[in-house]
Design an enzyme around this catalytic site. Structure first.
Site, PDB file in Angstrom:
ATOM      1  N   ASP A 164       0.662  -1.341   0.011  1.00 13.47           N
ATOM      2  CA  ASP A 164      -0.032  -0.070   0.030  1.00 13.47           C
ATOM      3  C   ASP A 164       0.807   1.506   0.071  1.00 13.47           C
ATOM      4  O   ASP A 164       0.899   2.161   0.898  1.00 13.47           O
ATOM      5  CB  ASP A 164      -0.908   0.048   1.436  1.00 13.47           C
ATOM      6  CG  ASP A 164      -1.882   1.070   1.226  1.00 13.47           C
ATOM      7  OD1 ASP A 164      -2.599   1.547   0.406  1.00 13.47           O
ATOM      8  OD2 ASP A 164      -1.886   1.694   2.458  1.00 13.47           O
ATOM      9  N   GLU A 416       4.087  -7.473   7.766  1.00 19.35           N
ATOM     10  CA  GLU A 416       2.808  -8.228   7.282  1.00 19.35           C
ATOM     11  C   GLU A 416       2.692  -9.561   6.180  1.00 19.35           C
ATOM     12  O   GLU A 416       2.167  -9.465   5.162  1.00 19.35           O
ATOM     13  CB  GLU A 416       1.709  -7.306   6.629  1.00 19.35           C
ATOM     14  CG  GLU A 416       1.427  -6.188   7.831  1.00 19.35           C
ATOM     15  CD  GLU A 416       0.062  -5.492   7.701  1.00 19.35           C
ATOM     16  OE1 GLU A 416      -0.310  -5.307   6.421  1.00 19.35           O
ATOM     17  OE2 GLU A 416      -0.396  -4.784   8.568  1.00 19.35           O
ATOM     18  N   TYR A 472      -5.568  -2.731  13.295  1.00 24.17           N
ATOM     19  CA  TYR A 472      -6.711  -1.492  12.883  1.00 24.17           C
ATOM     20  C   TYR A 472      -7.844  -1.723  13.356  1.00 24.17           C
ATOM     21  O   TYR A 472      -9.006  -1.687  12.571  1.00 24.17           O
ATOM     22  CB  TYR A 472      -6.419  -1.540  11.439  1.00 24.17           C
ATOM     23  CG  TYR A 472      -5.262  -0.821  10.686  1.00 24.17           C
ATOM     24  CD1 TYR A 472      -5.088   0.332  10.758  1.00 24.17           C
ATOM     25  CD2 TYR A 472      -4.204  -1.768  10.387  1.00 24.17           C
ATOM     26  CE1 TYR A 472      -3.968   0.978  10.475  1.00 24.17           C
ATOM     27  CE2 TYR A 472      -3.133  -1.229  10.035  1.00 24.17           C
ATOM     28  CZ  TYR A 472      -2.838   0.091   9.976  1.00 24.17           C
ATOM     29  OH  TYR A 472      -1.862   0.696   9.667  1.00 24.17           O
ATOM     30  N   GLU A 510       1.838  -0.473  14.079  1.00 27.61           N
ATOM     31  CA  GLU A 510       0.984   0.211  13.241  1.00 27.61           C
ATOM     32  C   GLU A 510      -0.586   0.226  13.985  1.00 27.61           C
ATOM     33  O   GLU A 510      -0.816  -0.760  14.557  1.00 27.61           O
ATOM     34  CB  GLU A 510       0.537  -0.580  11.931  1.00 27.61           C
ATOM     35  CG  GLU A 510       1.940  -0.299  10.869  1.00 27.61           C
ATOM     36  CD  GLU A 510       1.436  -0.829   9.402  1.00 27.61           C
ATOM     37  OE1 GLU A 510       0.348  -0.707   9.183  1.00 27.61           O
ATOM     38  OE2 GLU A 510       2.305  -1.170   8.903  1.00 27.61           O
TER      39      GLU A 510
HETATM   40  C1  BDP Z   1      -0.909  -2.134   6.674  1.00 25.46           C
HETATM   41  C2  BDP Z   1       0.418  -1.928   5.890  1.00 25.46           C
HETATM   42  C3  BDP Z   1       0.401  -0.683   5.552  1.00 25.46           C
HETATM   43  C4  BDP Z   1      -0.722   0.045   4.942  1.00 25.46           C
HETATM   44  C5  BDP Z   1      -1.624   0.073   6.393  1.00 25.46           C
HETATM   45  C6  BDP Z   1      -2.718   0.819   5.951  1.00 25.46           C
HETATM   46  O1  BDP Z   1       1.478  -2.608   6.616  1.00 25.46           O
HETATM   47  O2  BDP Z   1       1.557  -0.418   4.556  1.00 25.46           O
HETATM   48  O3  BDP Z   1      -0.471   1.411   4.594  1.00 25.46           O
HETATM   49  O4  BDP Z   1      -1.837  -1.219   6.678  1.00 25.46           O
HETATM   50  O5  BDP Z   1      -3.849   0.261   5.337  1.00 25.46           O
HETATM   51  O6  BDP Z   1      -1.466  -3.445   5.961  1.00 25.46           O
HETATM   52  O7  BDP Z   1      -3.189   1.967   6.094  1.00 25.46           O
END
Ligand code: BDP
Length: 603
Positions: A164, A416, A472, A510
């Site tokens: 991404d 990932e 997330y 993240e």
């Molecule tokens: C994760 C990835 C990252 C993406 C992020 C997202 O590691 O590169 O930009 O999510 O979705 O899957 O913002």
């Protein structure tokens, strides 16, 4: 083993380094297969370093997949004769073929680490030499980062990244002409042990040629702190001034390679005396716990794309200090060397990541990763051995390049990946073993895990010295009004990790929510500044309630460019800062939090 030295290029009485940056001739091969090795025709001029994509108004150029050609005339001074002479590319994304005076002299695979082209016997000294470089930016499953290249019905090729961020490419970092003596200081290995009021520096100097080594260690005021005259040994220092987070004291190590009185070669570098260790659930720096606060970042800015931008670098460090951050991860590739030098000087900690992203076959991996959809046994393909070879090469180059930076506290070996595939285990084992072998400091190793790599399904987390989670909740998992369920689900996952009793630190590498800096909405909706705040407040409260959580690096430092698509409005908008490096509202929440979290939060 690398057959060239990745020591940072310097100038002194024995070494020369000339930056070749500036406007280079440039040509895109729309015909696919043209040969410009003898010189470009009908060319344009383009800046180096920079990604080539964002200068032009033609979409065919921005989206171009294939070969682009660069040319520059390089004057090789006569005083370099007798030395080893190289063209040093700090990176060429993703692969390159180099031609000197019409002859092919080198080929390199991998887009984010330096390579050196030996032109000692081929250069015309005291004259201009024609340097032509073909750079190819096609994504494959045999090189990292992974993706594929398709051909549209109109014949144009198109990159399909399994990751991404925009597939920026070209000569994105500096190019140098360098000369080093034939009897050369090839590599410097250093490791540290820190005790109460004492430090031990273990060193080993690798040379090419025969001679003796003299070492001088200067303190920050230029006074001699120690001297040694062996190619390997231990320096004991009483009352050392340690390098630490926010307190970046640097010594200078001067290495002289001598044959009697004659100086064969000389190299000096700034070093920081500090020790990194994982002990139980703690990350220890100089035997004191440290809680990581900071970001996953990208090298990404307007106009130059992923091209190194010294002004943006300066601004980013000022913003990191302003907000109270102490660390970042070089997601998802090793960054320009200047950035590590700056972190050394600023006392900011780095988790250094190899470009191993997209090892999960999906074009929307950020969505599929969370659901398990798209999982196709990534490590069971016929291409896997080739991929591993490229991956190990990148690990070796990254460690050779970055091992002497005090700021680098850990290696991230993948982002990932599909760590639920049984074949991922032997693949990962090789990466973890090799990185340990290559690093004189035996830094902690990790890989960033997506949600599908859950406590019960991930087959590789036992290899990590600390666990890195990309999560997330409140965004891809139950966003918006469902956020209360997201919190419960998150707690459930954390309880499962807790019950495994891994006795290791966990770092969130993240977490976050896409946010349009211009959107305010009361009550909140997803994408608004208000919602970004709610997500962070929810996640932080969960982080705070688990004693083994020892760090939080939000995704992302700034908004960044991605491939266009339904999920992305001119890029990924999870930045705490805009792409122009101005704060979104949530920056003030993080500043308040991070300035008040003690260094040894949760011990
Ligand atoms: C994760 C990835 C990252 C993406 C992020 C997202 O590691 O590169 O930009 O999510 O979705 O899957 O913002």
């Amino acid at each position: 083993m690398l057959n060239y030295s990745l020591l940072y290029p310097i100038n002194n009485e024995k070494r020369n380094s000339i930056r070749l940056d500036g406007m280079w001739r440039f040509k895109i091969d729309f015909e696919d297969g043209s040969d410009y090795s003898k010189g470009l025709c009908d060319y344009d001029y383009i800046p180096v370093p920079a990604s080539f994509q964002d200068f032009y108004t033609d979409k065919r150029i921005r989206e171009f997949a294939g070969n682009v050609w660069y040319e520059n005339m390089v004057f090789v001074p006569s005083y370099m004769k007798g030395d080893k002479v190289y063209i040093r590319f700090s990176a060429a994304t993703h692969r390159a073929k180099v031609y000197l005076n019409g002859e092919e002299v080198f080929e390199n695979e991998g887009g984010f680490l330096p390579f050196l082209v030996d032109i000692t016997d081929k250069a015309r000294y005291g004259e201009e030499n024609q340097l032509v470089v073909m750079v190819n930016n096609e994504l494959t499953e045999t090189n990292i980062p992974c993706g594929r290249t398709i051909t549209l019905k109109n014949g144009a090729k198109m990159n399909k990244p399994y990751f991404d961020f925009y597939n920026y490419s070209g000569l994105q970092r500096s190019v140098y002409l360098i000369s080093v003596p034939k009897s050369e200081i090839f590599d410097i290995n250093l490791s540290y042990k820190v005790f109460d009021k004492k430090a031990e520096i273990t060193y080993s100097i690798i040379t090419k040629g025969i001679g003796e080594i003299n070492l001088t260690l200067l303190d920050g005021d230029g006074n001699i702190a120690s001297k040694a005259d062996c190619c390997e040994g231990v320096i004991n220092l009483d009352n050392p001034h340690l390098w630490d987070v926010g307190s970046p004291y640097l010594y200078k190590l001067i290495v002289e390679f001598k044959d009697g009185e004659a100086l064969l070669d000389k190299y000096s570098l700034d070093i920081g005396i500090r020790e990194v260790k994982i002990k139980g659930e703690s990350i220890l720096l100089n035997n004191r716990p440290v809680y990581l606060k900071g970001f996953g970042k990208h090298e990404d800015s307007d106009i130059v794309g992923r091209g190194f931008n010294i002004g943006v670098m300066k601004r980013d460090f000022e913003l990191m200090k302003w907000i109270g951050a102490n660390s970042f991860r070089t997601s998802h590739y090793p960054y320009d060397e200047e950035i590590y030098r700056m972190a050394d000087r600023e006392g900011i900690l780095i988790i250094d990541e190899v470009p191993a992203v997209g090892l999960f076959e999906s074009l929307v991996n950020f969505l599929d990763a969370g659901t398990g959809k798209g999982a196709k046994s990534f490590f069971s393909k016929p291409t896997t051995p080739m991929l591993l070879k490229a991956h190990l090469k990148a690990v070796e180059e990254m460690i050779a390049r970055d091992k002497n930076h005090p700021s680098v506290i850990a290696w991230s070996l993948l982002n990932e990946p599909e760590s639920t595939d049984p074949n991922s285990v032997p693949y990962f084992e090789k990466l973890f073993e090799r990185s340990h072998e290559l690093d004189p400091q035996k830094r902690p190793r990790t890989f960033a895990m997506e949600s599908n790599s859950s406590p019960s399904r991930c087959l590789c987390h036992h290899l990590s010295d600390f666990i890195s989670l990309n999560r997330y909740y409140g965004w891809y998992i139950m966003g918006g009004y469902e956020i209360s369920d997201a919190k419960e689900k998150f707690i459930k996952e954390m309880d499962e990790w807790k019950s495994l009793d891994l006795n290791k630190p966990f770092v969130f590498t993240e977490y976050g929510a896409d946010t349009l800096s211009s959107l305010n909405k009361l009550p909140s909706v997803m994408w608004s500044n208000e919602y970004q705040r709610e997500v962070l407040e929810m996640l932080h409260s969960v982080f705070d309630s688990y004693s083994f959580v020892k760090g939080e690096q939000i995704w992302n430092f700034a908004d960044f460019q991605t491939t266009e698509g339904l999920m992305r409005v001119d890029g990924n908008k999870k930045g705490v800062f805009t792409r122009q490096r101005q704060p979104k509202e949530v920056a003030y929440l993080l500043k308040e939090r991070w300035e008040n979290l003690p260094r040894d939060y949760k011990g």
